[in-house]
Design a protein around this motif. Structure first.
Motif, PDB file in Angstrom:
ATOM      1  N   ALA A  34      47.959  24.739  15.250  1.00 48.45           N
ATOM      2  CA  ALA A  34      48.413  24.319  16.603  1.00 48.45           C
ATOM      3  C   ALA A  34      47.290  24.422  17.680  1.00 48.45           C
ATOM      4  N   GLU A  35      46.374  25.159  17.321  1.00 46.77           N
ATOM      5  CA  GLU A  35      45.003  25.321  18.281  1.00 46.77           C
ATOM      6  C   GLU A  35      44.007  24.640  17.813  1.00 46.77           C
ATOM      7  N   LYS A  36      43.960  24.000  16.700  1.00 46.14           N
ATOM      8  CA  LYS A  36      42.920  23.225  16.027  1.00 46.14           C
ATOM      9  C   LYS A  36      41.830  24.229  15.824  1.00 46.14           C
ATOM     10  N   VAL A  37      42.124  25.248  15.204  1.00 44.89           N
ATOM     11  CA  VAL A  37      41.317  26.296  14.730  1.00 44.89           C
ATOM     12  C   VAL A  37      41.353  26.313  13.077  1.00 44.89           C
ATOM     13  N   GLU A  38      40.206  25.537  12.414  1.00 43.87           N
ATOM     14  CA  GLU A  38      40.484  25.374  10.991  1.00 43.87           C
ATOM     15  C   GLU A  38      39.584  26.566  10.384  1.00 43.87           C
ATOM     16  N   GLU A  39      38.699  27.215  10.820  1.00 36.54           N
ATOM     17  CA  GLU A  39      38.098  28.155  10.228  1.00 36.54           C
ATOM     18  C   GLU A  39      38.031  29.696  11.070  1.00 36.54           C
ATOM     19  N   GLY A  40      37.727  30.597  10.056  1.00 39.64           N
ATOM     20  CA  GLY A  40      37.467  31.928  10.617  1.00 39.64           C
ATOM     21  C   GLY A  40      38.285  33.111  10.133  1.00 39.64           C
ATOM     22  N   GLU A  41      37.970  34.265  10.515  1.00 39.95           N
ATOM     23  CA  GLU A  41      38.241  35.376   9.835  1.00 39.95           C
ATOM     24  C   GLU A  41      39.080  36.100  10.839  1.00 39.95           C
ATOM     25  N   VAL A  42      40.206  36.721  10.730  1.00 36.31           N
ATOM     26  CA  VAL A  42      40.998  37.784  11.523  1.00 36.31           C
ATOM     27  C   VAL A  42      41.151  38.988  10.829  1.00 36.31           C
ATOM     28  N   SER A  43      40.775  40.263  11.423  1.00 38.21           N
ATOM     29  CA  SER A  43      41.196  41.289  10.983  1.00 38.21           C
ATOM     30  C   SER A  43      42.391  41.920  11.697  1.00 38.21           C
ATOM     31  N   LEU A  44      43.278  42.295  10.982  1.00 37.57           N
ATOM     32  CA  LEU A  44      44.643  42.966  11.632  1.00 37.57           C
ATOM     33  C   LEU A  44      44.735  44.362  11.075  1.00 37.57           C
ATOM     34  N   THR A  45      44.914  45.377  12.142  1.00 35.63           N
ATOM     35  CA  THR A  45      45.053  46.895  11.664  1.00 35.63           C
ATOM     36  C   THR A  45      46.350  47.254  12.278  1.00 35.63           C
TER      37      THR A  45
END
Length: 166
Positions: A34-45
């Motif tokens: 939806a936001e045209k973010v194709e790459e990246g890493e998200v860390s969730l805790t």
């Protein structure tokens, strides 16, 4: 590289199931699309109220628990920060963190209470908080009414795509 989610569960109040983790992965992909973010890493805790309280106090100078915190790495990537430290002689440059979007921290206690207050599932509340945190990571904020409406509309649209609408 694609969008990747890593997560850890640092609390025992409401253990996070593999099904919920899979749902959050789907939400990340939908939000990225939806936001045209194709790459990246998200860390969730996932943490307790006490842990998020400490983080909120330390990083936002707010002496109370909250439901979700986001720590964006993009602020440091998009514009060169002032020197944060000096390299020792012979020390290598740090790794490139340009693919790291940032960290999201969710209080499970707060999510559980808010789900009950709003009359929806724990999964929907965690999903909402996760998408909210993701939007903060990529630069959205809710400083005024118009910005808050934009964020809310985006969150609801993304949640709806995975069946978590109100």
């Amino acid at each position: 590289m694609a969008l990747n989610l890593t997560w850890s569960d640092n609390q025992e109040i409401h253990p996070i199931s593999e099904e919920l983790a899979s749902l959050l992965e789907r939400l990340l992909q939908e939000a990225g699309q939806a936001e045209k973010v194709e790459e990246g890493e998200v860390s969730l805790t996932f943490v307790t109220d006490q842990e998020i309280h400490e983080l909120n106090k330390q990083y936002r100078n707010m002496d109370k628990p909250t439901d979700v915190l986001s720590f964006s790495m993009q602020e440091f990537v998009d514009e060169e920060p002032e020197i944060l430290y000096e390299l020792e002689e012979g020390e290598a440059e740090p790794d490139d963190f340009s693919d790291v979007l940032g960290d999201i921290v969710i209080s499970v206690e707060r999510a559980k209470a808010q789900a009950e207050d709003y009359g929806h599932s724990f999964e929907r509340e965690v999903g909402f908080l996760f998408v909210h945190g993701f939007l903060h990571l990529i630069g959205y904020d809710h400083e005024d009414e118009a910005a808050e409406k934009t964020m809310m509309d985006k969150q609801e649209a993304i949640l709806g795509k995975v069946g978590l609408s109100r």
